[in-house]
Design an enzyme around this catalytic site. Structure first.
Site, PDB file in Angstrom:
ATOM      1  N   THR A 150      35.318  81.060  47.446  1.00 39.03           N
ATOM      2  CA  THR A 150      34.150  81.602  46.747  1.00 39.03           C
ATOM      3  C   THR A 150      33.327  80.543  46.027  1.00 39.03           C
ATOM      4  O   THR A 150      32.321  80.861  45.392  1.00 39.03           O
ATOM      5  CB  THR A 150      34.598  82.690  45.742  1.00 39.03           C
ATOM      6  N   HIS A 172      23.145  44.760  68.475  1.00 38.35           N
ATOM      7  CA  HIS A 172      22.170  43.999  67.701  1.00 38.35           C
ATOM      8  C   HIS A 172      20.772  44.300  68.205  1.00 38.35           C
ATOM      9  O   HIS A 172      20.566  44.357  69.415  1.00 38.35           O
ATOM     10  CB  HIS A 172      22.452  42.501  67.849  1.00 38.35           C
ATOM     11  N   GLY A 216      26.917  69.615  36.210  1.00 39.84           N
ATOM     12  CA  GLY A 216      28.104  69.940  36.994  1.00 39.84           C
ATOM     13  C   GLY A 216      28.206  71.425  37.305  1.00 39.84           C
ATOM     14  O   GLY A 216      27.317  72.216  36.962  1.00 39.84           O
TER      15      GLY A 216
END
Ligand code: NAI
Length: 475
Positions: A149, A454, A281
């Site tokens: 969840t 390269h 957060g």
């Protein structure tokens, strides 16, 4: 099996949940997924990783057009932003991807229930679903349940600020991804991933952005030297950082917000901005699951406790992703989603958490995996360092993207790669090579002696790897 009986029910359709459901279906389980929102994909697809990357790309193109096209000899007159189109494009990207998940659910014969799922009464094998847009409840039975969840945002009140998120002046990432007008100024609380990414988007579009971070630096998990390189590059673009500062009060005015901020010297400064973005957060989301009733244990931070097989204290109930311990990252949840399905089927599964990559999609991008120099010192591990600048790479020069460097840390005795950090163009893509090399227990010499086409940005990795043993060619 009766129609409402399943082998596995997954609650939550974010990257952890939907990936888990697909893997369960592949393994032959009759699988259902329950999602409370009308669209599948969770935070990542709907209001997180995907829309933010769409806006990061659009805003970076605009920034390039203004600041760098001239160097390429391209002159454009009257560059302007059509924010509505930019947002519509972002919404379309989200829609195509969330529709794609719907397709994958059908393809794998996974039954989707659109509604809020919770454990029914005191039983651990029955899930009640409050069907979306409907008064109906449905009860389904399952042998195993995987809780995926996810997480929800940490609010101003959670950090002691007495204001509500109003979506206008005090906003969170959901709102910062859908603003209708470019704000003149924005104060971001939190110098983490969201602060840097969404701060970059609006800074590129012309907003004056100040980021307030309570810790001594941004991205404290990143190698110290690389952190400085990243921060300086972002400062050059106009982002302003107030480190070791703390917002102690927010006052809403008619068209602005007055922030009171405590400095490291304990003084208080005031900054007035059009909007404040709270990005400090996220916290686990378990609301409405009825976990208390059935007795699923949480830790002191509200995350569901699981053992090494992602099993909760109740047999047959598992949990993965943001709702358990660990970094709140889509790819961590995905790995756990696959692993828990494998475990349910075969009793064997493993996730190598040491090699979970971290990426911040600013420009230059910031990406790292494994240990930082500080961490190795703390653990008393002896190491060699190899570095290489993008400035000395032919492809980067040709692109005009010469900012940043790669840093590789390898064990002094065995040469095994222990940590790689990159600040530079497409660092997120380049890091993949390092993750694979480390997954196979590779040494710096292995990387340094592998063919690299390269010209290629990945040659910076090769040269940094060679530099670990002081054998870089172009340094
Ligand atoms: P975060 O954990 O990345 O950063 C929050 C920051 O806020 C930290 O640096 C912390 O020290 C600071 N902070 C905490 N309290 C504060 C305060 N009172 N005043 C000032 N600073 C304070 O969280 P963020 O940026 O909100 O992101 C949420 C989650 O979403 C994270 O787990 C992140 O990993 C994830 N995410 C990942 C992305 C990616 O992988 N590219 C993109 C966006 C989000």
């Amino acid at each position: 099996m009766a129609e409402n009986k399943f082998d596995v029910v997954v609650i939550g359709s974010g990257p952890g949940g939907y990936v888990c459901a697909i893997r369960c279906a592949q393994l032959g389980f009759k699988t259902a997924i329950v999602e409370k929102n009308s669209s599948l994909g969770g935070t990542c697809l709907n209001i997180g990783c995907i829309p933010s990357k769409a806006l990061l790309d659009s805003s970076e193109k605009y920034y390039q057009a203004i600041h760098h096209f001239k160097e390429h000899g391209i002159q454009i007159k009257d560059i302007a932003i059509d924010l509505e189109t930019m947002m519509k494009r972002k919404d379309q990207v989200v829609k195509e991807l969330t529709d794609g998940i719907k397709f994958l659910m059908n393809k794998n014969k996974i039954q989707v229930f659109n509604g809020i799922g919770s454990f029914y009464s005191y039983s651990t094998d029955k899930i009640e679903i409050q069907i979306h847009n409907n008064d109906k409840q449905e009860i389904i039975e399952t042998k195993k349940c995987v809780i995926a969840t996810g997480s929800q945002v940490i609010t101003p009140k959670d950090i002691g600020l007495n204001v509500d998120i109003d979506g206008e002046q005090i906003i969170i990432s959901d709102h910062a991804l859908s603003l209708k007008k470019i704000p003149k100024s924005l104060l971001v609380i939190g110098g983490g991933v969201i602060g840097l990414e969404l701060g970059s988007v609006w800074n590129r579009l012309g907003t004056a952005v100040t980021i307030v971070e309570v810790l001594p630096d941004i991205l404290m998990g990143l190698d110290g030297k690389m952190r400085q390189i990243a921060r300086k590059s972002l400062e050059k673009q106009g982002l302003k950082f107030l480190l070791q500062h703390k917002v102690i009060d927010l006052q809403k005015k008619q068209n602005s917000v007055l922030s009171k901020i405590q400095t490291p010297k304990n003084e208080t400064i005031e900054i007035e901005t059009e909007k404040v973005l709270v990005a400090v957060g996220r916290k686990p989301y378990t609301t409405g699951l009825n976990l208390e009733k059935i007795g699923v244990e949480l830790n002191e931070r509200g995350r569901i406790k699981v053992n090494e097989h992602w099993e909760t204290n109740l047999k047959n109930i598992f949990a993965i992703g943001d709702v358990i311990e660990g970094p709140m990252l889509a790819h961590k949840a995905e790995e756990e989603g696959v692993a828990v399905a494998n475990y349910i089927a075969n009793k064997y599964a493993h996730v190598n958490y040491n090699l979970c990559p971290f990426v911040v999609y600013t420009w230059p991008e910031i990406a790292w995996v494994g240990k930082s120099e500080e961490k190795l010192k703390e653990e008393g591990i002896e190491y060699n360092v190899g570095t290489f600048l993008f400035r000395a790479n032919g492809r980067a020069k040709g692109m005009g993207e010469t900012e940043g460097q790669v840093k590789i840390l390898a064990d002094k005795k065995t040469d095994k790669i222990l940590g790689v950090s990159i600040v530079g163009p497409y660092a997120s893509e380049i890091l993949g090579e390092a993750v694979v090399a480390m997954e196979f227990g590779g040494s710096a010499e292995d990387l340094g002696r592998s063919f690299h086409s390269h010209p290629n940005l990945l040659e910076v990795i090769k040269e940094a790897a060679l530099d670990v043993n002081k054998e870089a060619i172009h340094k």
